[in-house]
Design a protein around this motif. Structure first.
Motif, mmCIF file in Angstrom:
data_model
loop_
_atom_site.group_PDB
_atom_site.id
_atom_site.type_symbol
_atom_site.label_atom_id
_atom_site.label_comp_id
_atom_site.label_asym_id
_atom_site.label_seq_id
_atom_site.Cartn_x
_atom_site.Cartn_y
_atom_site.Cartn_z
ATOM 1 N N VAL A 134 0.923 -1.265 -0.211
ATOM 2 C CA VAL A 134 0.043 -0.066 -0.119
ATOM 3 C C VAL A 134 0.893 1.370 -0.057
ATOM 4 N N TYR A 149 2.143 7.416 -10.827
ATOM 5 C CA TYR A 149 1.909 6.079 -9.890
ATOM 6 C C TYR A 149 0.344 5.865 -10.183
ATOM 7 N N THR A 151 -2.606 3.444 -8.551
ATOM 8 C CA THR A 151 -2.614 2.261 -7.380
ATOM 9 C C THR A 151 -2.860 0.921 -8.062
ATOM 10 N N SER A 155 -5.723 -4.749 -3.995
ATOM 11 C CA SER A 155 -4.219 -5.126 -3.070
ATOM 12 C C SER A 155 -4.747 -6.280 -2.310
#
Length: 180
Positions: A134, A149, A151, A155
């Motif tokens: 994270v 970036y 995400t 995750s």
């Protein structure tokens, strides 16, 4: 673990319970407590209802170590870290001129969280984080170019939390998740 709240009778939030479990596991891994004591402590942590209950379970453990801090610096040239290198809880990367490449995909993290402070003048920077990490970039300020970036969704739980802060002058920062 963070400092105790003002009201020790307040209910325990999940983060505090997870930190207590990690602290027990670290004490066992370092040989400070026996396997039986760890089992008993885990049972106490998982059944604790208030912060006072949690504090009584952890009171016999040695004090937590202060987070370590390291600095990687270069006036000019390249900074490169890859492979199975040790990442402290606080890492400062300083470079006036040149490229920075930090590959954290196979790195060994000192704790569940890592704070990376960038102090970069000119040049590009690339950070590869573990697949399940994270990443928090709220404290990062860029000068000339924006950072790249995206995400990773979704995750998996259990990865490290990596906070990237600091200042980048002229150059681009690219952060990506590892494929493996």
């Amino acid at each position: 673990m963070t400092s105790a709240p003002e009201n020790p009778l307040s209910p325990i939030e999940q983060d505090a319970r997870e930190a207590a479990v990690r602290r027990l596991q670290e004490a066992y891994a370092e040989g400070h407590i026996t396997h039986a004591a760890m089992d008993e402590g885990l049972d106490g942590v998982l059944t604790a209802a208030t912060h006072a209950d949690l504090a009584s379970v952890l009171s016999s453990l040695p004090r937590e170590k202060a987070p370590t801090t390291s600095t990687i610096a270069a006036a000019g040239g390249r900074i490169r870290r890859r492979g199975a290198w040790r990442v402290p809880r606080r890492l400062t990367v300083e470079s006036a001129f040149g490229a920075v490449h930090l590959d954290l995909s196979r790195a060994v993290f000192e704790g569940p969280e890592a704070d990376i402070e960038l102090r970069l003048g000119t040049g590009r920077a690339r950070i590869t984080v573990p697949r399940d990490a994270v990443v928090d970039i709220e404290g990062l300020h860029t000068g000339w170019k924006d950072l790249r970036y995206r995400t990773r969704q979704p995750s998996r739980p259990g990865g490290p939390t990596i906070r990237i802060s600091g200042v980048m002058g002229y150059g681009r920062l690219k952060i990506r998740h590892a494929w493996r």
